[in-house]
Structures are given as structure tokens and as C-alpha cells.
Scaffold this active site. Structure first.
Site, PDB file in Angstrom:
ATOM      1  N   GLY A 146       0.800  -1.239   0.000  1.00  0.00           N
ATOM      2  CA  GLY A 146       0.000   0.000   0.000  1.00  0.00           C
ATOM      3  C   GLY A 146       0.824   1.276   0.000  1.00  0.00           C
ATOM      4  O   GLY A 146       2.025   1.280   0.268  1.00  0.00           O
ATOM      5  N   HIS A 152      38.274  13.981  32.777  1.00  0.00           N
ATOM      6  CA  HIS A 152      37.796  15.335  32.429  1.00  0.00           C
ATOM      7  C   HIS A 152      38.162  15.728  31.007  1.00  0.00           C
ATOM      8  O   HIS A 152      39.322  15.621  30.607  1.00  0.00           O
ATOM      9  CB  HIS A 152      38.412  16.392  33.359  1.00  0.00           C
ATOM     10  CG  HIS A 152      38.549  15.950  34.768  1.00  0.00           C
ATOM     11  ND1 HIS A 152      37.519  16.042  35.674  1.00  0.00           N
ATOM     12  CD2 HIS A 152      39.587  15.383  35.429  1.00  0.00           C
ATOM     13  CE1 HIS A 152      37.921  15.555  36.833  1.00  0.00           C
ATOM     14  NE2 HIS A 152      39.171  15.148  36.711  1.00  0.00           N
ATOM     15  N   GLY A 188      -0.348  -5.815   6.633  1.00  0.00           N
ATOM     16  CA  GLY A 188       1.002  -5.645   7.187  1.00  0.00           C
ATOM     17  C   GLY A 188       1.085  -4.608   8.288  1.00  0.00           C
ATOM     18  O   GLY A 188       2.087  -4.520   8.995  1.00  0.00           O
ATOM     19  N   ASP A 189       0.018  -3.802   8.462  1.00  0.00           N
ATOM     20  CA  ASP A 189       0.095  -2.683   9.413  1.00  0.00           C
ATOM     21  C   ASP A 189      -0.518  -3.002  10.772  1.00  0.00           C
ATOM     22  O   ASP A 189      -1.085  -2.135  11.423  1.00  0.00           O
ATOM     23  CB  ASP A 189      -0.559  -1.428   8.803  1.00  0.00           C
ATOM     24  CG  ASP A 189      -2.046  -1.611   8.493  1.00  0.00           C
ATOM     25  OD1 ASP A 189      -2.531  -2.745   8.583  1.00  0.00           O
ATOM     26  OD2 ASP A 189      -2.708  -0.609   8.165  1.00  0.00           O
ATOM     27  N   GLY A 227     -13.092  -1.148   9.001  1.00  0.00           N
ATOM     28  CA  GLY A 227     -14.281  -1.781   8.444  1.00  0.00           C
ATOM     29  C   GLY A 227     -15.123  -2.287   9.607  1.00  0.00           C
ATOM     30  O   GLY A 227     -14.590  -2.815  10.583  1.00  0.00           O
TER      31      GLY A 227
HETATM   32  C1  UD1 Z   1      -8.339  -2.491   6.050  1.00  0.00           C
HETATM   33  C2  UD1 Z   1      -9.704  -3.151   5.832  1.00  0.00           C
HETATM   34  C3  UD1 Z   1     -10.629  -2.754   6.978  1.00  0.00           C
HETATM   35  C4  UD1 Z   1     -10.021  -3.165   8.288  1.00  0.00           C
HETATM   36  C5  UD1 Z   1      -8.624  -2.588   8.456  1.00  0.00           C
HETATM   37  C6  UD1 Z   1      -7.954  -3.202   9.671  1.00  0.00           C
HETATM   38  C7  UD1 Z   1     -10.006  -3.324   3.425  1.00  0.00           C
HETATM   39  C8  UD1 Z   1     -10.710  -2.808   2.222  1.00  0.00           C
HETATM   40  N1  UD1 Z   1     -10.272  -2.720   4.569  1.00  0.00           N
HETATM   41  O1  UD1 Z   1      -8.530  -1.096   5.967  1.00  0.00           O
HETATM   42  O2  UD1 Z   1     -11.893  -3.405   6.825  1.00  0.00           O
HETATM   43  O3  UD1 Z   1     -10.854  -2.741   9.350  1.00  0.00           O
HETATM   44  O4  UD1 Z   1      -7.817  -2.886   7.301  1.00  0.00           O
HETATM   45  O5  UD1 Z   1      -6.712  -2.622   9.931  1.00  0.00           O
HETATM   46  O6  UD1 Z   1      -9.248  -4.258   3.333  1.00  0.00           O
HETATM   47  N2  UD1 Z   1      -2.271  -2.906   0.709  1.00  0.00           N
HETATM   48  C9  UD1 Z   1      -1.679  -3.491  -0.387  1.00  0.00           C
HETATM   49  N3  UD1 Z   1      -2.087  -3.109  -1.616  1.00  0.00           N
HETATM   50  C10 UD1 Z   1      -3.071  -2.196  -1.824  1.00  0.00           C
HETATM   51  C11 UD1 Z   1      -3.665  -1.607  -0.699  1.00  0.00           C
HETATM   52  C12 UD1 Z   1      -3.250  -1.979   0.563  1.00  0.00           C
HETATM   53  O7  UD1 Z   1      -0.800  -4.343  -0.248  1.00  0.00           O
HETATM   54  O8  UD1 Z   1      -3.389  -1.927  -2.985  1.00  0.00           O
HETATM   55  C13 UD1 Z   1      -1.786  -3.287   2.072  1.00  0.00           C
HETATM   56  C14 UD1 Z   1      -1.276  -2.115   2.895  1.00  0.00           C
HETATM   57  O9  UD1 Z   1       0.128  -1.909   2.703  1.00  0.00           O
HETATM   58  C15 UD1 Z   1      -1.617  -2.532   4.310  1.00  0.00           C
HETATM   59  C16 UD1 Z   1      -2.806  -3.471   4.153  1.00  0.00           C
HETATM   60  O10 UD1 Z   1      -2.883  -3.812   2.789  1.00  0.00           O
HETATM   61  O11 UD1 Z   1      -0.564  -3.217   4.937  1.00  0.00           O
HETATM   62  C17 UD1 Z   1      -4.116  -2.797   4.573  1.00  0.00           C
HETATM   63  O12 UD1 Z   1      -4.303  -1.612   3.836  1.00  0.00           O
HETATM   64  P1  UD1 Z   1      -4.831  -0.295   4.538  1.00  0.00           P
HETATM   65  O13 UD1 Z   1      -4.849   0.772   3.520  1.00  0.00           O
HETATM   66  O14 UD1 Z   1      -4.138  -0.057   5.793  1.00  0.00           O
HETATM   67  O15 UD1 Z   1      -6.343  -0.727   4.848  1.00  0.00           O
HETATM   68  P2  UD1 Z   1      -7.305  -0.055   5.910  1.00  0.00           P
HETATM   69  O16 UD1 Z   1      -7.876   1.181   5.327  1.00  0.00           O
HETATM   70  O17 UD1 Z   1      -6.648   0.048   7.201  1.00  0.00           O
HETATM   71 MG    MG Z   2      -4.682  -0.162   7.747  1.00  0.00          MG
END
Ligand code: UD1
Ligand code: MG
Length: 488
Positions: free
Chosen positions: A13, A364, A104-105, A143
Site C-alpha cells: 500500500g 575530564h 502488514g500494518d 471496516g
Molecule cells: C483495512 C480493511 C478494513 C479493516 C482494516 C484493519 C479493506 C478494504 N479494509 O482497511 O476493513 O478494518 O484494514 O486494519 O481491506 N495494501 C496493499 N495493496 C493495496 C492496498 C493496501 O498491499 O493496494 C496493504 C497495505 O500496505 C496494508 C494493508 O494492505 O498493509 C491494509 O491496507 P490499509 O490501507 O491499511 O487498509 P485499511 O484502510 O486500514
Molecule cells: Mg490499515
């Protein structure tokens, strides 16, 4: 579990909400990059890992490559088209019966949550299982899990109409899918109407729509909170740090102000230690028994043995400090130093690539760089090793029981042999033989009665100056006197 589960970590992401330009996954929580929390956890559990990379992919791959011992498969998502698309990119790598998909987050996740997810998934014979948590803060953009009659759906916060307060069950972003289910339905994922992204959560919604078994397990929110913003990074850091400090406290370490002390994940501290206010213990630092680190000292990648006293405001990096040493206050041990038993490094002393032998003292205002100093050596205040000739660095060797007087400049390469002395103020450029006294400074000359001669000179000068001043004044006055009018 290990034989039938493989993990897919979504890490491609753009980290838009982070607003720093960098990837949130490379930022650290208690010294460890976020992405490594999961890769190292799965390595510990023996689960095979595939990481989806894209944004800042080189940096992420490098971090994982350095930290993980087991080989990890990387799959590139060239265009960031959402979490569902990221998962779809890995399809050709699915080779186990169950696919564990993790955002990953989520750095605070623990092994027991993953194990519980797997076990209930098997017990309930589900097609999809995922982790939920209770969070009442409507500002958090998770979500929301909406359960109605026999259906279960995940709806993103921004798509919920009405009050978010009613939806306090959140999706944690950790899912376990049957591979068969994914193989059948992954092609059916369609982009979201508004964002045009493919959502991994739609797979859950699909399973429910097709009347397949969807199972959830609940975890504490603080274990599964995501990191999307700098504020959420701080929250995760705060939780992890408190947890680490509490563990150290349980092992007999006293923190004088735990609320403002920083301890990294890999730091080890033995019992009986006292850690002062504002101390930072970072990297792979280890601290032995009954050591005291006073306030505002920073210790990084350093081994400190037992009964050491690090006084306040010291910075000690990449060094080894043996038992019973005393350092500071205000000392800077820059890199690759060894301070041996009972040695002392005092205030405003800087050490770099230096060994200070047992019972030796540099108390010192000194700079000791590239020096090997034996035991029981005294380094006088203000001593400097001139280790750089403008092109390269040279070594200084000071052998056992030597006594370096105050304010010496030791021009390297140079050796001061054992039990020798150097006089205060010396500039030592050549070998000082054992048992010798080296005096390397200009000889003092005393001019007897110099002051009375000086005073006489001064008096003569000031008298002359006064006369000149008077003359100037009279000349000026004369210039302005009206010219004498001649009597007719
Ligand atoms: C996502 C979930 C949400 C949940 C939340 C929990 C979706 C649509 N939503 O939202 O329901 O409550 O996590 O933390 O999944 N990533 C990719 N490629 C992309 C987009 C994202 O690899 O094209 C990776 C990001 O690097 C990240 C993870 O997917 O590690 C989640 O993406 P993030 O944008 O953080 O999703 P949230 O908006 O937090
Ligand atoms: Mg997230």
C-alpha cells in the site's frame, strides 16, 4: 497447523494517510520496523510467508532480508488497486490448504490470536474466518462487522450510512481462507463503486452471500489495532513500550519514570537495575545486574555488564562496558569502545574506537580516538589524541600504569610505554620509553622585576600621551580664537 497454513502479508500500500512520503511499514515501533513484527512472528511459528510488495518495495524487501533467517517469497503488486487485488496477485503462490491473509500494518498481533483463528476455523468447518475487535471510537476508520440474521458483512467506515457508534465491532484485517474457496471466488472480486479498489473484505461478504460458513474470533483491540496515521503509530508505540517496561519490572528492574523512558524490543536488562527518567535504551543493548543508568542517558547497541554506573546525560553507542565501570555525567562513547573493569570515564570525555583498560581513568574534558590504553593508566584532563593527519587516522598506544599529564596532545601514531609519565601541557610526537618522564613543551622563562620596569615604561608613555593631548587641545582652541583687531 504449520504444514497446512501459509501466510500472505499485504505490504504494497501507498501509506497515504501517513503523509510522510515514506511507507508506514518501514517505520519502527520500539525500534523494530512494523513489517517485521509479522514476518518474525510467522518465522517463529514456522509458517511459510509470502509478502506482497509495491510502494517502497526495495526498502521493505531489504529490511525483511536482513531480519528474517528463513527465505520469504516476495510478490509485486505493480499498481495499488486495493487489498483484494494485492491478495489476487499471489494466487500462483498458493500451495497450502489454508491461506492466512494479514494486513502488514498490524504490529501488535500475537501468536495466540493466530492459533485461535486457525483452531476455531477447523472446528467450525468454516470457509472463511477472520478476527474482530471491539472499538467504540467512531473516528477510527476500520471496516465494521455487520451481522444480520444469517449474514455477516464487512462494510468500510466511510460507506456506513447513519451513526458509526452503533457499529462497534471492527474488522482487524486478519483472515483465514480455505484455499479452495479462494481459488473459486477470487475472480469474482469486483472493484468498489466509489474507490474503484478491490477489497479483500468483499470475499467475506461473498462467502456469506453464498451461505458458506463464516466464522469470527474476537481479540483485544490493542492487539489488532492498525497503523494508518502518525497518531496511530504513536498509539502502537505507547502500548508496546508499556508492555516491554512492565515485563522488565516483573523481572526486577526499577524504572524511575516509566512514562518517559524508551526501551526497544531487543533490549535485555537484568534484575536490580535502576533506569532513570528520560533514558533511552535502544537497538540490541543488554544491561547486566544492578547497573544504574541515570536520567537522560542514551544507550544504543551496547553491552553493559554488572554494577556499572552510567551517570546522567551520557550517550553510549556500539560499545562494551565491563563490570564496575563509572561513566559520565556528559560522556560520549561514540563507537566500538571497550571500557574494562573498574575504569572511569568522566565528564565531557569522548571515546571513539578506544579501549580503556581496567582501573584506568579519563575523568575530564578529553578526546580519545583510535587509542589502546592499558590498565591503571591516568589520562589527565584536557588530553587529546590527534589521530587524524588530514588524510588518514593513526593509533595511539598507552601502556599499563602510564600517567599522561593534564592538557596533553598525543600526536598519533605514537606510543607511551608502561610506567612512564608525560608532563602537563606536553605535545607528544615520539615514543615515550618505559619509566621515563617526557616533557614536550617550551621551557618557562621568568623575567625578574619585569613589572616595575614595565610600570616605568607605562608612566612615561602616559605622560607623553597627556602632553600630546594638551597640545592638540590648545591648537584647536587657537583656531577658533577671533583674530586680534589692529588698532587704527
Ligand atoms: C483495512 C480493511 C478494513 C479493516 C482494516 C484493519 C479493506 C478494504 N479494509 O482497511 O476493513 O478494518 O484494514 O486494519 O481491506 N495494501 C496493499 N495493496 C493495496 C492496498 C493496501 O498491499 O493496494 C496493504 C497495505 O500496505 C496494508 C494493508 O494492505 O498493509 C491494509 O491496507 P490499509 O490501507 O491499511 O487498509 P485499511 O484502510 O486500514
Ligand atoms: Mg490499515
Amino acid at each position: 497447523m504449520l504444514k497446512v497454513v501459509q501466510a500472505i502479508i499485504l505490504a504494497a500500500g501507498k501509506s497515504k494517510r501517513f503523509k510522510t512520503g515514506s511507507s508506514k511499514l518501514t517505520q519502527t515501533v520500539c525500534g523494530q520496523p512494523i513489517i517485521l513484527y509479522q514476518t518474525l512472528l510467522f518465522e517463529k511459528m514456522g509458517v511459510n510467508v509470502t509478502v506482497v510488495v509495491g510502494h517502497h518495495k526495495d526498502e521493505i524487501q531489504k529490511l525483511i532480508g536482513h531480519a528474517n533467517k528463513q527465505p520469504i517469497t516476495f510478490v509485486e503488486q505493480t499498481e495499488q488497486k486495493g487489498t483484494g487485488h494485492a491478495l489476487a496477485c499471489t494466487q500462483s503462490f498458493w500451495h497450502k490448504e489454508y491461506i492466512l491473509v494479514c494486513n502488514g500494518d498490524v504490529p501488535l498481533i500475537t501468536q495466540d490470536i493466530i492459533t485461535q483463528l486457525y483452531e476455531t476455523h477447523i472446528q467450525t468447518n468454516a470457509a472463511v474466518s477472520f478476527v474482530t475487535a471491539h472499538d467504540t471510537n467512531p473516528a477510527n476508520q476500520y471496516g465494521r462487522v455487520v451481522k444480520k440474521e444469517n449474514t455477516i458483512n464487512i462494510i468500510e467506515a466511510k460507506e456506513i450510512t447513519g451513526s458509526l457508534e452503533e457499529y462497534c465491532c471492527i474488522n482487524a484485517g486478519i483472515y483465514l481462507f480455505n484455499k479452495d474457496f479462494l481459488d473459486t471466488y477470487i475472480q469474482e472480486l469486483a472493484p468498489n463503486d466509489k474507490s474503484l479498489e478491490y477489497y479483500v473484505t468483499d470475499l467475506v461478504n461473498m462467502a456469506s452471500a453464498y451461505n458458506l460458513k463464516v466464522n469470527t474470533i474476537s481479540a483485544p483491540f490493542d492487539r489488532v489495532r492498525g497503523v494508518n496515521t502518525l497518531e496511530e503509530l504513536w498509539a502502537a508505540e505507547h502500548i508496546k513500550r508499556s508492555e516491554l517496561i512492565k515485563n522488565h519490572m516483573q523481572n526486577g528492574v526499577r524504572f524511575l519514570a516509566p512514562q518517559n523512558t524508551h526501551v526497544d524490543t531487543q533490549v535485555t536488562i537484568e534484575s536490580g537495575c535502576i533506569i532513570g527518567s528520560g533514558v533511552q535504551l535502544t537497538g540490541s543493548t543488554s544491561i547486566g545486574k544492578k547497573t544504574v543508568v541515570e536520567h537522560f542517558s542514551v544507550i544504543h547497541n551496547t553491552v553493559i555488564q554488572d554494577h556499572v554506573l552510567i551517570k546522567s546525560h551520557c550517550v553510549v553507542e556500539h560499545s562494551t562496558i565491563h563490570a564496575n565501570v563509572q561513566i559520565g555525567p556528559f560522556a560520549y562513547l561514540r563507537e566500538h569502545n571497550i571500557v574494562e573493569d573498574h575504569a572511569a570515564v568522566g565528564s565531557f570525555v569522548e571515546l571513539k574506537k578506544t579501549t580503556l583498560g581496567a582501573h584506568s581513568k579519563a575523568k575530564h574534558l578529553s578526546y580519545l580516538g583510535d587509542a589502546t590504553i592499558g590498565s591503571n593508566v591516568n589520562i589527565g584532563g584536557g588530553t587529546i589524541t590527534a589521530n587524524h593527519d588530514g588524510v588518514q587516522k593513526h593509533k595511539t598506544v598507552i601502556k599499563d600504569n602510564a600517567y599522561v599529564g593534564a592538557n596533553n596532545t598525543l600526536v598519533a601514531p605514537v606510543c607511551i610505554e608502561e610506567e612512564s609519565y608525560t608532563a602537563a601541557g606536553s605535545t607528544i610526537t615520539q615514543l615515550v620509553p618505559a619509566h621515563a618522564l617526557a616533557i614536550a613543551r617550551s621551557r618557562q622563562v621568568n623575567k625578574i622585576n619585569y613589572v616595575s620596569v614595565l610600570k616605568e615604561k607605562l608612566m612615561f608613555v602616559s605622560k607623553k600621551k597627556k602632553q600630546e593631548k594638551d597640545q592638540n587641545y590648545h591648537a584647536a582652541v587657537k583656531m577658533y580664537e577671533p583674530e586680534k583687531v589692529q588698532e587704527p
